[in-house]
Design a protein around this motif. Structure first.
Motif, mmCIF file in Angstrom:
data_model
loop_
_atom_site.group_PDB
_atom_site.id
_atom_site.type_symbol
_atom_site.label_atom_id
_atom_site.label_comp_id
_atom_site.label_asym_id
_atom_site.label_seq_id
_atom_site.Cartn_x
_atom_site.Cartn_y
_atom_site.Cartn_z
ATOM 1 N N GLN A 97 0.847 -1.199 0.000
ATOM 2 C CA GLN A 97 0.000 0.000 0.000
ATOM 3 C C GLN A 97 0.884 1.252 0.000
ATOM 4 N N LYS A 98 0.512 2.216 -0.819
ATOM 5 C CA LYS A 98 1.235 3.484 -0.915
ATOM 6 C C LYS A 98 0.720 4.399 0.202
ATOM 7 N N LEU A 99 1.609 4.852 1.046
ATOM 8 C CA LEU A 99 1.212 5.728 2.151
ATOM 9 C C LEU A 99 1.513 7.170 1.778
ATOM 10 N N LEU A 100 0.483 7.953 1.589
ATOM 11 C CA LEU A 100 0.681 9.341 1.168
ATOM 12 C C LEU A 100 0.335 10.316 2.286
ATOM 13 N N ILE A 101 1.041 11.441 2.301
ATOM 14 C CA ILE A 101 0.723 12.518 3.233
ATOM 15 C C ILE A 101 -0.182 13.501 2.502
ATOM 16 N N VAL A 102 -1.294 13.840 3.116
ATOM 17 C CA VAL A 102 -2.160 14.856 2.516
ATOM 18 C C VAL A 102 -2.337 16.003 3.504
ATOM 19 N N GLU A 103 -2.486 17.191 2.948
ATOM 20 C CA GLU A 103 -2.740 18.376 3.772
ATOM 21 C C GLU A 103 -4.169 18.854 3.476
ATOM 22 N N PRO A 104 -5.051 18.789 4.458
ATOM 23 C CA PRO A 104 -6.432 19.246 4.250
ATOM 24 C C PRO A 104 -6.467 20.705 3.786
ATOM 25 N N LEU A 105 -7.440 21.021 2.952
ATOM 26 C CA LEU A 105 -7.616 22.387 2.446
ATOM 27 C C LEU A 105 -8.900 22.954 3.022
ATOM 28 N N ARG A 106 -8.926 24.267 3.199
ATOM 29 C CA ARG A 106 -10.182 24.877 3.661
ATOM 30 C C ARG A 106 -10.537 26.031 2.729
ATOM 31 N N VAL A 107 -11.809 26.361 2.743
ATOM 32 C CA VAL A 107 -12.258 27.494 1.950
ATOM 33 C C VAL A 107 -11.701 28.762 2.585
ATOM 34 N N ASN A 108 -11.134 29.622 1.772
ATOM 35 C CA ASN A 108 -10.616 30.917 2.211
ATOM 36 C C ASN A 108 -11.737 31.655 2.948
ATOM 37 N N GLU A 109 -11.518 31.955 4.227
ATOM 38 C CA GLU A 109 -12.605 32.562 5.018
ATOM 39 C C GLU A 109 -12.897 34.018 4.655
ATOM 40 N N LYS A 110 -11.871 34.713 4.112
ATOM 41 C CA LYS A 110 -12.088 36.128 3.784
ATOM 42 C C LYS A 110 -13.120 36.316 2.690
ATOM 43 N N ASP A 111 -12.809 35.789 1.510
ATOM 44 C CA ASP A 111 -13.733 36.031 0.398
ATOM 45 C C ASP A 111 -14.209 34.743 -0.276
ATOM 46 N N GLN A 112 -13.885 33.611 0.312
ATOM 47 C CA GLN A 112 -14.334 32.325 -0.222
ATOM 48 C C GLN A 112 -13.988 32.145 -1.691
ATOM 49 N N SER A 113 -12.818 32.696 -2.082
ATOM 50 C CA SER A 113 -12.457 32.632 -3.501
ATOM 51 C C SER A 113 -11.527 31.491 -3.870
ATOM 52 N N ASP A 114 -10.960 30.830 -2.882
ATOM 53 C CA ASP A 114 -10.101 29.699 -3.229
ATOM 54 C C ASP A 114 -9.949 28.748 -2.042
ATOM 55 N N LEU A 115 -9.181 27.691 -2.258
ATOM 56 C CA LEU A 115 -8.912 26.715 -1.204
ATOM 57 C C LEU A 115 -7.523 26.998 -0.645
ATOM 58 N N GLN A 116 -7.410 26.956 0.690
ATOM 59 C CA GLN A 116 -6.124 27.263 1.301
ATOM 60 C C GLN A 116 -5.625 26.096 2.151
ATOM 61 N N PRO A 117 -4.279 25.958 2.224
ATOM 62 C CA PRO A 117 -3.718 24.881 3.041
ATOM 63 C C PRO A 117 -3.982 25.149 4.521
ATOM 64 N N THR A 118 -4.110 24.075 5.302
ATOM 65 C CA THR A 118 -4.436 24.228 6.722
ATOM 66 C C THR A 118 -3.232 24.008 7.634
ATOM 67 N N GLY A 119 -2.148 23.447 7.079
ATOM 68 C CA GLY A 119 -0.982 23.181 7.915
ATOM 69 C C GLY A 119 -1.070 21.847 8.646
#
Lengths: 104, 104, 104, 104, 104
Positions: free
Chosen positions: E22-44
């Motif tokens: 099995q391939k074990l991958l690291i993923v970083e969840p994204l969230r909707v930009n809270e300011k203007d909801q114009s893009d997805l941003q990394p959460t850290g």
């Protein structure tokens, strides 16, 4: 699983039949002291659990959450999401004993 | 499990068949007062739950989360992740009774 | 379960076979206004869910999380951890109606 | 799943029968350094886990939570919600190796 | 489910048999930009997942958590609590497309 201290109890007469006769205990999760990692500290949070090992007030116990709380002989069909599955004798962190049964 | 007070209700006509006839209640989880641990305080959070014990508005109840919410006779096949499984008569913390049924 | 508003959708062509034909909706959980508990407010968080009741953009819905998201006729074998199981008509908190279907 | 370092152990003599003979280890979850993503940093949190791969103190391991902790040959019927399922050799982030087995 | 970007990978030689291959991958969840909801941003934040759809580094994917991560043909018996179940082509929020496959 997480470590917690038993701090209280809940009485509920009107409850689902599956919970009749089950002791409902309040536990407060403990965390490792972040400063020097020398002891366990209370977190201020609390969970209601079912005891499966005869633990008493003030004792530090091992708690399991979720569906696994139903994987003991006495809890298989209970509608519970947290169970006490062990009484803690000692906790060792980085070669140092930070808790020993009986500490309060 | 966690303690909560019933604060409201939700009406949904268009829902999955399994939920027809189920009472959807809003509960607000309670926490132990961190200052002096003398009472239970509202947390400002809320969960939507299914009642299995005939609880009423304002009552303090015991709630179970996750798959275990399906482990009561009336909820075995329901798509729910939170159920009320008991009405709380009293809560004792560190030998002191901090809640008694009827308190508001 | 939790209340949320449908805010968007996700398109994924390359996905596991079980999800083919499933509508993937973005929902934003709502919380009770902490100041005066007079309405539901957006939380800024988001979940990707599968709709089981034909809900549309902007509607307030009831969402279920975890394994219970698989307890509807259409989702039994799906690899999903969140499903919309009802469209909300109204929400009452402390005897006051704080949401009625159609509000935006 | 999450990455963690083994930091300690718990001794419990009085526990549910299913846990007899199981090694209870304390792990501290690690997170990617938020500044420059150049290494893994301790989070200060801790989980109690059951080891299924013979991991030792100080090692970085892969941990699984929830019901899936019971999906290894040795843990199928255990009341546990967290298990160590692998010892980590290396971690690569954005084409750069940020951890290699043996780092302390 | 949640949206995330694949940021890295984990190598583990000594692991439970079920995870071999099995391939074990690291993923970083994204969230909707809270300011203007114009893009997805990394959460850290980061999760270790198993890929079931042949996703590659840098791609935005749909991840499922908990027991449902085992509801794909290739993961039924795996001790995993998170799986990638789709590669995201586009994300639309409030009638506006805020992500399109290929964006970095």
């Amino acid at each position: 699983m997480f470590l917690a201290r038993i701090t209280g109890s809940v009485v509920s007469t009107q409850k689902v039949e599956e919970l009749v006769g089950q002791k409902l205990l309040i536990v407060e999760p403990l965390r490792v002291n972040e400063k020097d990692q020398s002891d366990l500290q209370p977190t201020g949070r609390s969970f209601i659990t079912v005891d499966t090992v005869g633990a008493g007030k003030g004792e530090v116990v091992l708690c399991v959450q979720g569906s696994s709380a139903r994987f003991t002989p006495g809890t298989k069909t209970l509608p519970i999401d947290c169970a006490i599955v062990g009484i803690v004798d000692s906790v060792t962190l980085k070669e140092k004993q930070i808790y020993e049964g009986g500490d309060v």
